[in-house]
Scaffold this motif. Structure first.
Motif, PDB file in Angstrom:
ATOM      1  N   TRP A 120      -4.618  -9.774 -22.097  1.00 28.96           N
ATOM      2  CA  TRP A 120      -4.274  -8.352 -22.098  1.00 28.96           C
ATOM      3  C   TRP A 120      -4.341  -7.858 -23.543  1.00 28.96           C
ATOM      4  N   TYR A 132       0.612   0.710 -18.900  1.00 29.99           N
ATOM      5  CA  TYR A 132      -0.142  -0.160 -17.989  1.00 29.99           C
ATOM      6  C   TYR A 132       0.527  -0.217 -16.611  1.00 29.99           C
ATOM      7  N   SER A 133       1.861  -0.148 -16.584  1.00 29.36           N
ATOM      8  CA  SER A 133       2.593  -0.249 -15.317  1.00 29.36           C
ATOM      9  C   SER A 133       2.393   0.980 -14.423  1.00 29.36           C
ATOM     10  N   GLU A 135      -0.502   2.048 -13.653  1.00 25.30           N
ATOM     11  CA  GLU A 135      -1.645   1.665 -12.831  1.00 25.30           C
ATOM     12  C   GLU A 135      -1.343   0.479 -11.923  1.00 25.30           C
ATOM     13  N   LYS A 136      -0.410  -0.366 -12.342  1.00 28.62           N
ATOM     14  CA  LYS A 136      -0.166  -1.609 -11.605  1.00 28.62           C
ATOM     15  C   LYS A 136       1.313  -1.978 -11.655  1.00 28.62           C
ATOM     16  N   LYS A 137       1.885  -2.282 -10.508  1.00 29.86           N
ATOM     17  CA  LYS A 137       3.271  -2.752 -10.460  1.00 29.86           C
ATOM     18  C   LYS A 137       3.320  -4.184 -10.993  1.00 29.86           C
ATOM     19  N   LEU A 138       4.165  -4.420 -11.986  1.00 30.24           N
ATOM     20  CA  LEU A 138       4.189  -5.698 -12.681  1.00 30.24           C
ATOM     21  C   LEU A 138       5.175  -6.671 -12.046  1.00 30.24           C
ATOM     22  N   SER A 159       7.977   0.592 -12.804  1.00 32.38           N
ATOM     23  CA  SER A 159       7.174  -0.058 -11.771  1.00 32.38           C
ATOM     24  C   SER A 159       7.089  -1.569 -12.023  1.00 32.38           C
ATOM     25  N   TYR A 160       8.106  -2.303 -11.535  1.00 31.86           N
ATOM     26  CA  TYR A 160       8.108  -3.755 -11.733  1.00 31.86           C
ATOM     27  C   TYR A 160       8.897  -4.451 -10.637  1.00 31.86           C
ATOM     28  N   ASP A 179       2.796 -11.723 -13.219  1.00 35.75           N
ATOM     29  CA  ASP A 179       1.842 -11.185 -14.191  1.00 35.75           C
ATOM     30  C   ASP A 179       2.252 -11.526 -15.618  1.00 35.75           C
TER      31      ASP A 179
END
Length: 336
Positions: A120, A132-133, A135-138, A159-160, A179
């Motif tokens: 990353w 970044y979170s 776009e994507k759940k960590l 978002s995690y 991740d």
């Protein structure tokens, strides 16, 4: 006869101070060595024993537990004093009757850090991670879910998902279990070896060995209080000794008064209270004196340089084992 035996047992009964120490891991041996260095020798009946004693005070007993169990033991008065990592204490302390009495014991240093995969490349700090979170759940692997959640929420990362693990946290991203990770690191070598990197501002906590206590439990028993006071005085004396060095040297001077005046010209050579001076009866007919000074670590280098300027001979620096002074207010610490 039964009443007589009961009275004998009652007379012999003692309320002992119990100290809980780590039973395994890096802090186990380090804690025993720390107590030994402080003059409190710990004896175990065998390597596998979970109890111990000390000849320092026969009213003190040691129990060895997992660090995660120590706060509960302190709170429930199974033990009165405990030693554990600050990271473990903050993660597991949900109890009202435990207090930190010595936060930094000078060993067991490590960091609780946020680490992400090295691949990353564009993510180097918490702000990058927050972006970044979106776009994507960590998924975050850790043994420290409470402190992880507090840190992420404080930094507005929403978002995690936290994956709590009891195994090796560093391998979780490589195995596809998470991740990224939040874990303890001493050198960073293990994290780097698993192709991870610590975020530039990803240091959640700087941790080391910490002493906690149940102060109400200690204060309701005079026997416990006196033993705790005795133990803490030596532990604080040992910690205090790390701040000072004793310097012994010989120096030629007209007389003691002149010598004191010369030493007082240098702030580094005034000592904690002042120098101790004794006449040396040498064979060279010179007027030598032996001087002993207690100097703080901050002044040590300057003191050595100043003694060189004064032509002192035989300068010897001694590492102190225990230093007791009025700053060690043990009674106040235990009654906090």
């Amino acid at each position: 006869m039964r009443n007589y035996l009961f009275l004998i047992n009652l007379i012999n009964y003692r309320i002992m101070l119990t100290i809980a120490l780590p039973s395994s891991g890096p802090l186990y041996q380090s804690t025993i060595e720390f107590f030994n260095n402080a003059g409190i020798t710990i004896k175990k009946s065998s390597l596998r024993s979970y109890t111990g004693t000390t000849s320092f005070d026969d009213n003190v007993k040691m129990i060895f537990q997992r660090q995660t169990d120590i706060p509960s033991s302190i709170n429930n008065e199974i033990a009165d004093i405990g030693v554990m990592g600050l990271d473990r204490y903050l993660e597991n302390n949900d109890f009202s009757d435990t207090n930190i009495i010595i936060e930094k014991m000078g060993y067991g240093q490590c960091d609780l850090v946020v680490a992400v995969p090295q691949k990353w490349g564009a993510i180097n700090n918490i702000k990058d991670l927050v972006n970044y979170s979106v776009e994507k759940k960590l998924k975050i692997a850790t043994k420290y879910p409470n402190q992880t959640a507090k840190y992420l929420n404080k930094n507005n990362l929403e978002s995690y998902e936290i994956v709590t693990t009891s195994g090796s946290v560093e391998v979780a991203p490589e195995m596809g279990l998470a991740d990224m990770i939040v874990d303890i690191s001493s050198t960073g070598n293990t994290i780097r070896a698993n192709n991870l990197k610590i975020l530039d501002d990803g240091y959640i906590l700087f941790s080391e060995a910490t002493m906690i206590a149940n102060l109400p439990s200690i204060n309701k028993s005079n026997e416990k209080f006196e033993s705790a006071k005795k133990i803490l005085r030596f532990i604080l004396g040992y910690l205090n000794s790390k701040k000072f060095n004793t310097i012994i040297f010989n120096i030629n001077s007209k007389n003691e008064n002149t010598l004191v005046d010369n030493l007082n010209k240098y702030s580094s050579l005034r000592g904690v209270i002042g120098p101790t001076i004794a006449k040396v009866y040498s064979s060279d007919q010179k007027n030598w004196y032996a001087v002993t000074l207690i100097v703080s670590n901050e002044n040590l280098n300057a003191a050595i340089n100043d003694l060189d300027e004064l032509a002192a001979e035989g300068v010897t620096v001694i590492e102190n084992k225990l230093v007791f002074n009025k700053t060690l207010n043990v009674d106040k610490l235990l009654k906090k």
